[in-house]
Scaffold this motif. Structure first.
Motif, PDB file in Angstrom:
ATOM      1  N   ILE A   1       0.843  -1.206   0.000  1.00  0.00           N
ATOM      2  CA  ILE A   1       0.000   0.000   0.000  1.00  0.00           C
ATOM      3  C   ILE A   1       0.872   1.247   0.000  1.00  0.00           C
ATOM      4  N   GLY A   2       1.992   1.204   0.760  1.00  0.00           N
ATOM      5  CA  GLY A   2       2.915   2.334   0.814  1.00  0.00           C
ATOM      6  C   GLY A   2       3.535   2.628  -0.542  1.00  0.00           C
ATOM      7  N   ILE A   3       3.889   1.560  -1.286  1.00  0.00           N
ATOM      8  CA  ILE A   3       4.457   1.743  -2.629  1.00  0.00           C
ATOM      9  C   ILE A   3       3.444   2.416  -3.548  1.00  0.00           C
ATOM     10  N   LEU A   4       2.194   1.965  -3.466  1.00  0.00           N
ATOM     11  CA  LEU A   4       1.134   2.546  -4.305  1.00  0.00           C
ATOM     12  C   LEU A   4       0.926   4.023  -3.986  1.00  0.00           C
ATOM     13  N   VAL A   5       0.868   4.340  -2.696  1.00  0.00           N
ATOM     14  CA  VAL A   5       0.657   5.729  -2.288  1.00  0.00           C
ATOM     15  C   VAL A   5       1.822   6.599  -2.750  1.00  0.00           C
ATOM     16  N   GLY A   6       3.061   6.120  -2.539  1.00  0.00           N
ATOM     17  CA  GLY A   6       4.235   6.883  -2.945  1.00  0.00           C
ATOM     18  C   GLY A   6       4.314   7.082  -4.449  1.00  0.00           C
ATOM     19  N   TRP A   7       3.839   6.090  -5.197  1.00  0.00           N
ATOM     20  CA  TRP A   7       3.891   6.153  -6.661  1.00  0.00           C
ATOM     21  C   TRP A   7       2.792   7.049  -7.228  1.00  0.00           C
ATOM     22  N   LEU A   8       1.535   6.872  -6.718  1.00  0.00           N
ATOM     23  CA  LEU A   8       0.397   7.612  -7.252  1.00  0.00           C
ATOM     24  C   LEU A   8       0.305   9.029  -6.699  1.00  0.00           C
ATOM     25  N   ALA A   9       0.749   9.208  -5.451  1.00  0.00           N
ATOM     26  CA  ALA A   9       0.679  10.535  -4.826  1.00  0.00           C
ATOM     27  C   ALA A   9       1.997  10.808  -4.099  1.00  0.00           C
ATOM     28  N   PRO A  10       3.048  11.180  -4.832  1.00  0.00           N
ATOM     29  CA  PRO A  10       4.380  11.345  -4.229  1.00  0.00           C
ATOM     30  C   PRO A  10       4.431  12.268  -3.020  1.00  0.00           C
TER      31      PRO A  10
ATOM     32  N   ALA B   1       6.410   4.327   1.764  1.00  0.00           N
ATOM     33  CA  ALA B   1       5.700   5.402   1.057  1.00  0.00           C
ATOM     34  C   ALA B   1       6.603   6.625   0.928  1.00  0.00           C
ATOM     35  N   PHE B   2       7.344   6.935   1.985  1.00  0.00           N
ATOM     36  CA  PHE B   2       8.283   8.061   1.950  1.00  0.00           C
ATOM     37  C   PHE B   2       9.375   7.822   0.912  1.00  0.00           C
ATOM     38  N   THR B   3       9.956   6.608   0.907  1.00  0.00           N
ATOM     39  CA  THR B   3      11.046   6.297  -0.015  1.00  0.00           C
ATOM     40  C   THR B   3      10.616   6.458  -1.471  1.00  0.00           C
ATOM     41  N   VAL B   4       9.472   5.861  -1.806  1.00  0.00           N
ATOM     42  CA  VAL B   4       8.982   5.923  -3.183  1.00  0.00           C
ATOM     43  C   VAL B   4       8.555   7.344  -3.538  1.00  0.00           C
ATOM     44  N   GLY B   5       7.853   8.015  -2.606  1.00  0.00           N
ATOM     45  CA  GLY B   5       7.381   9.371  -2.875  1.00  0.00           C
ATOM     46  C   GLY B   5       8.505  10.373  -2.990  1.00  0.00           C
ATOM     47  N   LYS B   6       9.557  10.202  -2.174  1.00  0.00           N
ATOM     48  CA  LYS B   6      10.668  11.146  -2.148  1.00  0.00           C
ATOM     49  C   LYS B   6      11.600  10.979  -3.339  1.00  0.00           C
ATOM     50  N   PHE B   7      11.969   9.729  -3.637  1.00  0.00           N
ATOM     51  CA  PHE B   7      12.985   9.487  -4.654  1.00  0.00           C
ATOM     52  C   PHE B   7      12.422   8.991  -5.983  1.00  0.00           C
ATOM     53  N   GLY B   8      11.217   8.408  -5.950  1.00  0.00           N
ATOM     54  CA  GLY B   8      10.550   7.996  -7.180  1.00  0.00           C
ATOM     55  C   GLY B   8      11.263   6.896  -7.939  1.00  0.00           C
ATOM     56  N   ALA B   9      10.737   6.570  -9.107  1.00  0.00           N
ATOM     57  CA  ALA B   9      11.290   5.499  -9.933  1.00  0.00           C
ATOM     58  C   ALA B   9      12.459   5.988 -10.777  1.00  0.00           C
ATOM     59  N   GLY B  10      12.647   7.313 -10.858  1.00  0.00           N
ATOM     60  CA  GLY B  10      13.718   7.858 -11.680  1.00  0.00           C
ATOM     61  C   GLY B  10      15.095   7.406 -11.225  1.00  0.00           C
ATOM     62  N   SER B  11      15.273   7.347  -9.889  1.00  0.00           N
ATOM     63  CA  SER B  11      16.556   6.910  -9.338  1.00  0.00           C
ATOM     64  C   SER B  11      16.858   5.477  -9.757  1.00  0.00           C
ATOM     65  N   LEU B  12      15.825   4.648  -9.761  1.00  0.00           N
ATOM     66  CA  LEU B  12      16.010   3.245 -10.135  1.00  0.00           C
ATOM     67  C   LEU B  12      16.474   3.122 -11.576  1.00  0.00           C
ATOM     68  N   ALA B  13      15.907   3.941 -12.449  1.00  0.00           N
ATOM     69  CA  ALA B  13      16.238   3.845 -13.870  1.00  0.00           C
ATOM     70  C   ALA B  13      17.657   4.309 -14.156  1.00  0.00           C
ATOM     71  N   SER B  14      18.067   5.441 -13.559  1.00  0.00           N
ATOM     72  CA  SER B  14      19.372   6.009 -13.877  1.00  0.00           C
ATOM     73  C   SER B  14      20.531   5.194 -13.307  1.00  0.00           C
ATOM     74  N   LEU B  15      20.324   4.559 -12.165  1.00  0.00           N
ATOM     75  CA  LEU B  15      21.394   3.789 -11.542  1.00  0.00           C
ATOM     76  C   LEU B  15      21.002   2.317 -11.379  1.00  0.00           C
ATOM     77  N   GLY B  16      20.156   1.865 -12.303  1.00  0.00           N
ATOM     78  CA  GLY B  16      19.611   0.507 -12.217  1.00  0.00           C
ATOM     79  C   GLY B  16      20.664  -0.577 -12.257  1.00  0.00           C
ATOM     80  N   GLU B  17      21.736  -0.366 -13.031  1.00  0.00           N
ATOM     81  CA  GLU B  17      22.750  -1.417 -13.155  1.00  0.00           C
ATOM     82  C   GLU B  17      23.498  -1.624 -11.844  1.00  0.00           C
ATOM     83  N   LEU B  18      23.765  -0.525 -11.121  1.00  0.00           N
ATOM     84  CA  LEU B  18      24.412  -0.645  -9.816  1.00  0.00           C
ATOM     85  C   LEU B  18      23.514  -1.405  -8.853  1.00  0.00           C
ATOM     86  N   ILE B  19      22.224  -1.073  -8.852  1.00  0.00           N
ATOM     87  CA  ILE B  19      21.271  -1.741  -7.956  1.00  0.00           C
ATOM     88  C   ILE B  19      21.222  -3.240  -8.254  1.00  0.00           C
ATOM     89  N   LEU B  20      21.133  -3.571  -9.527  1.00  0.00           N
ATOM     90  CA  LEU B  20      21.075  -4.977  -9.928  1.00  0.00           C
ATOM     91  C   LEU B  20      22.351  -5.711  -9.523  1.00  0.00           C
TER      92      LEU B  20
END
Length: 436
Positions: free
Chosen positions: A25-34, A211-230
């Motif tokens: 639920i926290g992920i959904l809230v952070g994603w839909l309403a940052p 919810a804070f993590t997703v709302g604050k940093f969003g999916a953009g961080s995942l995309a730009s540094l995705g290879e490091l995360i993986l």
């Protein structure tokens, strides 16, 4: 959660399921309403503060009760020495594996970032804290200002230091200390009961934190540094399966049964990215698998400062990644020096908020090879990387307790076989029971 609640509601009454639901639920809230998601931060912070409020007193009563109940005070020294030997061996392995993984994968190669153009405003507090860390300061910080202040400050080693002294003294006075032991035992039961109450709020805390993590940093961080995360998550998986799996096999423990046994704690740690939130419950659970109280009471708190396997994986991975991203050439001797420095600095920020990030800043400042400003690149994904490092820290400390208990001869093999024992361990126990 109580046993009656679990049986009445089935899987819905399980803590791990409730925390997963809160996380989803926290992920959904952070994603839909940052903005709304970012505003949920106090819920996660409040839950973590509630747990931290209990850590000092629980370590105190557990360690004191365990040590005062020992007949041989030399065993306290043996447990401490064996723990430190094991911690150093495993953390060196973690540092080397993290280094090899990032060198082979090379997630930062090709980014070509000019460190002089990076905005360092967001990392100034971390860099300042890092400069405050030193070996002398770290050792002096183990000694609390007063006996009581150790229980009120967020420094696990201070609590452990006072607890060991008090436990040894209580054992030394013999019969005169029995009345105090009764009080300690009663306080222990009451404190763990309070932890049970606090854990009812774990799903709410997980909701707020994610919810804070997703709302604050969003999916953009995942995309730009995705290879490091993986790459980092793959390294964490390899370390857990190969290194910790081998240690588990040696102990007669099934790694998969252990992971299932501490599934509630794994989910809570994943949602809050803090291993402190499960320290009291981990102490309880490891006593239930057959580890003697005195060993659990020492190894778990000490491991939270000295046995940070996941943090070591993080430090070598991210440090070399930043070198790759900024085109900083590292020779073999630079990397060897990095490991040597990390052996010290990885122990130097215990009890500091955002410890892994602070240690990273301290390490780069000490080596002087990789630009300190470059750590701003991974600030946005630090909490994502923390998912992996906290998981490894949790499993590593749980397993370390079983190792030291077995090494010291303070492990109930029959109980271990019934709870988290490997198939071979279970067969040995069944054979022994048949002969008996």
């Amino acid at each position: 959660m109580g046993t009656s609640t679990r049986s009445r509601f089935g899987v819905l009454g399980q803590l791990w399921f409730q925390v997963l639901a809160g996380t989803a639920i926290g992920i959904l809230v952070g994603w839909l309403a940052p903005d709304a998601g970012a505003a949920m931060k106090p819920l996660g912070d409040a839950f973590i503060k509630l747990i931290r409020m209990m850590i000092g007193p629980i370590i105190f009563v557990t360690v004191v009760h365990g040590i005062a109940g020992m007949n041989d005070m030399k065993s306290v020294g043996r447990v401490a020495l064996k723990s430190l030997i094991y911690f150093e061996a495993i953390t060196i392995l973690a540092l080397v594996i993290g280094l090899v993984g990032v060198d082979l994968w090379q997630p930062g190669v090709g980014m070509n970032i000019d460190a002089s153009t990076i905005d360092t405003g967001s990392i100034q507090s971390y860099v300042h804290t890092a400069h405050d860390q030193s070996v002398t300061g770290y050792l002096m910080n183990i000694i609390p200002t007063t006996l009581v202040s150790a229980l009120t400050e967020p420094h696990v080693l201070q609590v452990l230091f006072v607890s060991v002294l008090f436990g040894v003294a209580l054992a030394a006075i013999g019969e005169k200390g029995k009345s105090v032991m009764v009080v300690i035992e009663g306080a222990s039961q009451a404190l763990f009961k309070i932890i049970g109450y606090i854990m009812y709020f774990a799903p709410i805390g997980a909701f707020g934190a994610i919810a804070f993590t997703v709302g604050k940093f969003g999916a953009g961080s995942l995309a730009s540094l995705g290879e490091l995360i993986l790459e980092f998550f793959v390294v964490c998986a390899v370390f857990t399966i190969v290194v910790l799996g081998t240690v588990a096999w040696w102990c007669g423990v099934s790694l998969w049964r252990l992971l299932y046994y501490i599934r509630d704690e794994i989910v809570v740690v994943a949602a809050t990215t803090s291993t402190e939130t499960v320290l009291p419950r981990l102490i309880q659970k490891l006593e239930k698998v057959g580890c003697e109280e005195s060993v659990v009471g020492f190894v778990i708190p000490a491991g939270y400062s000295f046995n940070l396997d996941g943090t070591c994986l993080y430090l070598t991975t991210v440090a070399v990644f930043l070198a790759q991203a900024t085109n900083t050439h590292l020779t073999f001797w630079h990397e060897l020096g990095l490991i040597a420095v990390l052996l010290l600095t990885s122990k130097g920020a215990a009890g500091v908020a955002g410890a892994a990030f602070v240690v990273l800043a301290a390490t780069l400042s000490t080596t002087g090879t990789i630009p300190v400003a470059s750590i701003a690149l991974i600030l946005g994904i630090h909490r994502i990387l923390a998912e992996g490092l906290t998981f490894v820290n949790l499993v590593g400390n749980a397993l370390a307790t079983v190792v030291i208990a077995k090494w010291e001869g303070k492990l109930d093999q029959a109980l271990l076989a019934q709870t988290i024992g490997s198939r071979a361990q279970q067969r040995r126990h069944q054979l022994a029971s048949t002969k008996a």
